[in-house]
Enzyme design. Sequence first.
Site, PDB file in Angstrom:
ATOM      1  N   LYS A  70      -4.171   6.245   1.183  1.00  0.00           N
ATOM      2  CA  LYS A  70      -4.029   6.408   2.599  1.00  0.00           C
ATOM      3  C   LYS A  70      -2.818   6.762   2.974  1.00  0.00           C
ATOM      4  O   LYS A  70      -2.474   7.622   3.752  1.00  0.00           O
ATOM      5  CB  LYS A  70      -4.124   4.801   3.357  1.00  0.00           C
ATOM      6  CG  LYS A  70      -5.766   4.346   3.033  1.00  0.00           C
ATOM      7  CD  LYS A  70      -5.630   2.827   3.864  1.00  0.00           C
ATOM      8  CE  LYS A  70      -4.643   1.902   3.440  1.00  0.00           C
ATOM      9  NZ  LYS A  70      -4.915   1.271   1.985  1.00  0.00           N
ATOM     10  N   ARG A  96      -7.017  -3.466  10.431  1.00  0.00           N
ATOM     11  CA  ARG A  96      -7.296  -4.001   9.254  1.00  0.00           C
ATOM     12  C   ARG A  96      -8.206  -5.214   9.485  1.00  0.00           C
ATOM     13  O   ARG A  96      -8.770  -5.853   8.315  1.00  0.00           O
ATOM     14  CB  ARG A  96      -6.133  -4.441   8.402  1.00  0.00           C
ATOM     15  CG  ARG A  96      -6.018  -3.999   6.945  1.00  0.00           C
ATOM     16  CD  ARG A  96      -4.759  -4.572   6.834  1.00  0.00           C
ATOM     17  NE  ARG A  96      -4.387  -4.302   5.289  1.00  0.00           N
ATOM     18  CZ  ARG A  96      -3.539  -3.525   4.822  1.00  0.00           C
ATOM     19  NH1 ARG A  96      -3.025  -2.561   5.748  1.00  0.00           N
ATOM     20  NH2 ARG A  96      -3.395  -3.307   3.508  1.00  0.00           N
ATOM     21  N   ARG A 132       1.837   2.779  -9.946  1.00  0.00           N
ATOM     22  CA  ARG A 132       2.671   3.629  -8.665  1.00  0.00           C
ATOM     23  C   ARG A 132       4.242   3.125  -8.737  1.00  0.00           C
ATOM     24  O   ARG A 132       4.325   1.960  -9.062  1.00  0.00           O
ATOM     25  CB  ARG A 132       2.102   3.154  -7.422  1.00  0.00           C
ATOM     26  CG  ARG A 132       2.847   3.395  -6.063  1.00  0.00           C
ATOM     27  CD  ARG A 132       2.127   3.176  -4.920  1.00  0.00           C
ATOM     28  NE  ARG A 132       1.814   1.712  -4.538  1.00  0.00           N
ATOM     29  CZ  ARG A 132       1.147   1.318  -3.591  1.00  0.00           C
ATOM     30  NH1 ARG A 132       0.732   1.962  -2.716  1.00  0.00           N
ATOM     31  NH2 ARG A 132       0.967   0.068  -3.345  1.00  0.00           N
ATOM     32  N   ARG A 175       6.482  -1.587  -6.128  1.00  0.00           N
ATOM     33  CA  ARG A 175       6.421  -2.505  -5.230  1.00  0.00           C
ATOM     34  C   ARG A 175       5.955  -3.963  -5.648  1.00  0.00           C
ATOM     35  O   ARG A 175       5.176  -4.055  -6.695  1.00  0.00           O
ATOM     36  CB  ARG A 175       5.257  -2.166  -4.256  1.00  0.00           C
ATOM     37  CG  ARG A 175       5.744  -1.516  -3.029  1.00  0.00           C
ATOM     38  CD  ARG A 175       4.495  -0.752  -2.216  1.00  0.00           C
ATOM     39  NE  ARG A 175       3.289  -1.704  -1.806  1.00  0.00           N
ATOM     40  CZ  ARG A 175       2.372  -1.068  -0.905  1.00  0.00           C
ATOM     41  NH1 ARG A 175       2.454  -0.112  -0.445  1.00  0.00           N
ATOM     42  NH2 ARG A 175       1.461  -2.056  -0.598  1.00  0.00           N
ATOM     43  N   ARG A 223      -5.234  -8.579  -2.846  1.00  0.00           N
ATOM     44  CA  ARG A 223      -5.541  -7.811  -1.887  1.00  0.00           C
ATOM     45  C   ARG A 223      -6.863  -7.176  -1.890  1.00  0.00           C
ATOM     46  O   ARG A 223      -7.184  -6.565  -0.619  1.00  0.00           O
ATOM     47  CB  ARG A 223      -4.364  -6.619  -2.163  1.00  0.00           C
ATOM     48  CG  ARG A 223      -2.827  -7.077  -1.798  1.00  0.00           C
ATOM     49  CD  ARG A 223      -1.779  -6.206  -2.095  1.00  0.00           C
ATOM     50  NE  ARG A 223      -1.910  -5.055  -2.041  1.00  0.00           N
ATOM     51  CZ  ARG A 223      -1.366  -3.697  -2.833  1.00  0.00           C
ATOM     52  NH1 ARG A 223      -0.701  -4.242  -3.650  1.00  0.00           N
ATOM     53  NH2 ARG A 223      -1.210  -2.777  -2.246  1.00  0.00           N
TER      54      ARG A 223
HETATM   55  P1  AP5 Z   1      -1.225   5.427  -2.144  1.00  0.00           P
HETATM   56  O1  AP5 Z   1      -1.328   6.709  -1.149  1.00  0.00           O
HETATM   57  O2  AP5 Z   1       0.076   4.628  -1.950  1.00  0.00           O
HETATM   58  O3  AP5 Z   1      -2.403   4.314  -1.517  1.00  0.00           O
HETATM   59  P2  AP5 Z   1      -2.495   3.602  -0.318  1.00  0.00           P
HETATM   60  O4  AP5 Z   1      -3.964   3.558   0.056  1.00  0.00           O
HETATM   61  O5  AP5 Z   1      -1.385   3.843   0.873  1.00  0.00           O
HETATM   62  O6  AP5 Z   1      -2.168   1.906  -0.952  1.00  0.00           O
HETATM   63  P3  AP5 Z   1      -1.301   0.812  -0.617  1.00  0.00           P
HETATM   64  O7  AP5 Z   1      -1.211  -0.068  -1.899  1.00  0.00           O
HETATM   65  O8  AP5 Z   1      -0.050   1.205   0.449  1.00  0.00           O
HETATM   66  O9  AP5 Z   1      -2.476   0.201   0.651  1.00  0.00           O
HETATM   67  P4  AP5 Z   1      -2.340  -1.263   1.229  1.00  0.00           P
HETATM   68  O10 AP5 Z   1      -3.303  -1.157   2.059  1.00  0.00           O
HETATM   69  O11 AP5 Z   1      -2.416  -2.494   0.052  1.00  0.00           O
HETATM   70  O12 AP5 Z   1      -0.781  -1.462   1.357  1.00  0.00           O
HETATM   71  P5  AP5 Z   1      -0.121  -1.632   2.969  1.00  0.00           P
HETATM   72  O13 AP5 Z   1       1.408  -0.954   2.620  1.00  0.00           O
HETATM   73  O14 AP5 Z   1      -0.761  -0.976   3.983  1.00  0.00           O
HETATM   74  O15 AP5 Z   1      -1.621   5.554  -3.344  1.00  0.00           O
HETATM   75  C1  AP5 Z   1      -1.759   4.728  -4.465  1.00  0.00           C
HETATM   76  C2  AP5 Z   1      -1.307   5.580  -5.746  1.00  0.00           C
HETATM   77  O16 AP5 Z   1      -2.385   6.582  -6.317  1.00  0.00           O
HETATM   78  C3  AP5 Z   1       0.058   6.097  -5.504  1.00  0.00           C
HETATM   79  O17 AP5 Z   1       0.563   6.188  -6.745  1.00  0.00           O
HETATM   80  C4  AP5 Z   1      -0.298   7.776  -5.448  1.00  0.00           C
HETATM   81  O18 AP5 Z   1       0.343   8.694  -5.984  1.00  0.00           O
HETATM   82  C5  AP5 Z   1      -1.752   7.624  -6.258  1.00  0.00           C
HETATM   83  N1  AP5 Z   1      -2.885   8.580  -5.550  1.00  0.00           N
HETATM   84  C6  AP5 Z   1      -3.263   8.611  -4.216  1.00  0.00           C
HETATM   85  N2  AP5 Z   1      -4.161   9.419  -4.252  1.00  0.00           N
HETATM   86  C7  AP5 Z   1      -4.644   9.912  -5.505  1.00  0.00           C
HETATM   87  C8  AP5 Z   1      -5.711  10.620  -5.971  1.00  0.00           C
HETATM   88  N3  AP5 Z   1      -6.567  11.138  -5.081  1.00  0.00           N
HETATM   89  N4  AP5 Z   1      -5.858  10.804  -7.159  1.00  0.00           N
HETATM   90  C9  AP5 Z   1      -5.019  10.195  -8.093  1.00  0.00           C
HETATM   91  N5  AP5 Z   1      -3.951   9.120  -7.713  1.00  0.00           N
HETATM   92  C10 AP5 Z   1      -3.651   9.204  -6.406  1.00  0.00           C
HETATM   93  O19 AP5 Z   1       0.114  -3.149   3.145  1.00  0.00           O
HETATM   94  C11 AP5 Z   1       0.680  -4.105   2.376  1.00  0.00           C
HETATM   95  C12 AP5 Z   1       0.758  -5.407   2.789  1.00  0.00           C
HETATM   96  O20 AP5 Z   1       1.457  -5.469   4.379  1.00  0.00           O
HETATM   97  C13 AP5 Z   1      -0.729  -5.877   3.129  1.00  0.00           C
HETATM   98  O21 AP5 Z   1      -1.244  -6.513   1.841  1.00  0.00           O
HETATM   99  C14 AP5 Z   1      -0.474  -7.095   4.229  1.00  0.00           C
HETATM  100  O22 AP5 Z   1       0.145  -8.337   3.835  1.00  0.00           O
HETATM  101  C15 AP5 Z   1       0.464  -6.394   5.180  1.00  0.00           C
HETATM  102  N6  AP5 Z   1      -0.107  -5.477   6.222  1.00  0.00           N
HETATM  103  C16 AP5 Z   1      -0.147  -4.281   6.352  1.00  0.00           C
HETATM  104  N7  AP5 Z   1      -0.756  -3.804   7.363  1.00  0.00           N
HETATM  105  C17 AP5 Z   1      -1.428  -4.904   7.921  1.00  0.00           C
HETATM  106  C18 AP5 Z   1      -2.184  -4.968   9.073  1.00  0.00           C
HETATM  107  N8  AP5 Z   1      -2.743  -4.267   9.755  1.00  0.00           N
HETATM  108  N9  AP5 Z   1      -2.580  -6.385   9.236  1.00  0.00           N
HETATM  109  C19 AP5 Z   1      -2.074  -7.529   8.318  1.00  0.00           C
HETATM  110  N10 AP5 Z   1      -1.509  -7.126   7.435  1.00  0.00           N
HETATM  111  C20 AP5 Z   1      -0.888  -5.950   7.115  1.00  0.00           C
HETATM  112 MG    MG Z   2       0.339   2.775   1.478  1.00  0.00          MG
END
Ligand code: AP5
Ligand code: MG
Length: 220
Positions: free
Chosen positions: A18, A93, A132, A165, A176
């Site tokens: 994402k 979410r 990552r 991270r 997660r």
């Molecule tokens: P990346 O692009 O970083 O993936 P992502 O989908 O952004 O993954 P996240 O881990 O950031 O998602 P998340 O939803 O758990 O975390 P968030 O920060 O939102 O890609 C991942 C890896 O793969 C990278 O190394 C990249 O280079 C690689 N890659 C990408 N595309 C690829 C491809 N096509 N092929 C190969 N490799 C690839 O949330 C963190 C925490 O915050 C949550 O757990 C929660 O506690 C809180 N939080 C955030 N939002 C909310 C909400 N709305 N409500 C409640 N709590 C929330």
């Molecule tokens: Mg992300």
Amino acid sequence: MSDAPRYIILLGAPGAGKGTQAEILREHFGLVHVSSGDLFRENRAKQTPLGKLAEKYMEKGELVPDDVTIQMVMERIARPDCVNGVVFDGFPRTEAQAQALDAAFAREGKKIGATLLVNVRDELLIQRLSARWFCPADGSVYNLLSNPPKQTGKCDKDGTALEQRNDDKPETVTRRLQVYHSQTAPLIEYYRQAGLLREADGEQNIEQVQAAIVKIVEML
Ligand code: AP5
Ligand code: MG
């Protein structure tokens, strides 16, 4: 292709790509990238009251409560830079968050253009998250397997030492993923019912996913 501001939601599990694709859409279409995870991490780094609260949930892989999450994102999208369009990453979410966004958009006469679901199997997500690394100075994201930095352990742009991270350790990743399947995956049906769901195969390489997503957004 219309000139109306585009409001796009990226939906998908942790590690689906994402953040990677949101950055691409930001550049390509001039959208503002609103990532609830990044907003929480900024608050955590500054140790604001919201950051301290969010930290307790994030380190366990749980969702931060809806009320504070909704308030934080609503404040962000009320800022003037968002009038030309937004790519939402990691929000909504839960169904309560989706309803809050719908209500705010209905009040303001805005419309969600599409919710793009990025599909990746759990086995691959676990692999991706354990590989990552990111740059703490400029936020660039790398992957040791699919998108490595030119010099081991250093950011391509500014040479800063890369970090992992806290919530990418295996036990937190497992939680997660469980939380995604139980609390966020129901939004797939929510947006399908609303006629907004579009799907992309997130298991292709970054450029291929990008091409598929850009094509969908160009049609809006
Ligand atoms: P990346 O692009 O970083 O993936 P992502 O989908 O952004 O993954 P996240 O881990 O950031 O998602 P998340 O939803 O758990 O975390 P968030 O920060 O939102 O890609 C991942 C890896 O793969 C990278 O190394 C990249 O280079 C690689 N890659 C990408 N595309 C690829 C491809 N096509 N092929 C190969 N490799 C690839 O949330 C963190 C925490 O915050 C949550 O757990 C929660 O506690 C809180 N939080 C955030 N939002 C909310 C909400 N709305 N409500 C409640 N709590 C929330
Ligand atoms: Mg992300």
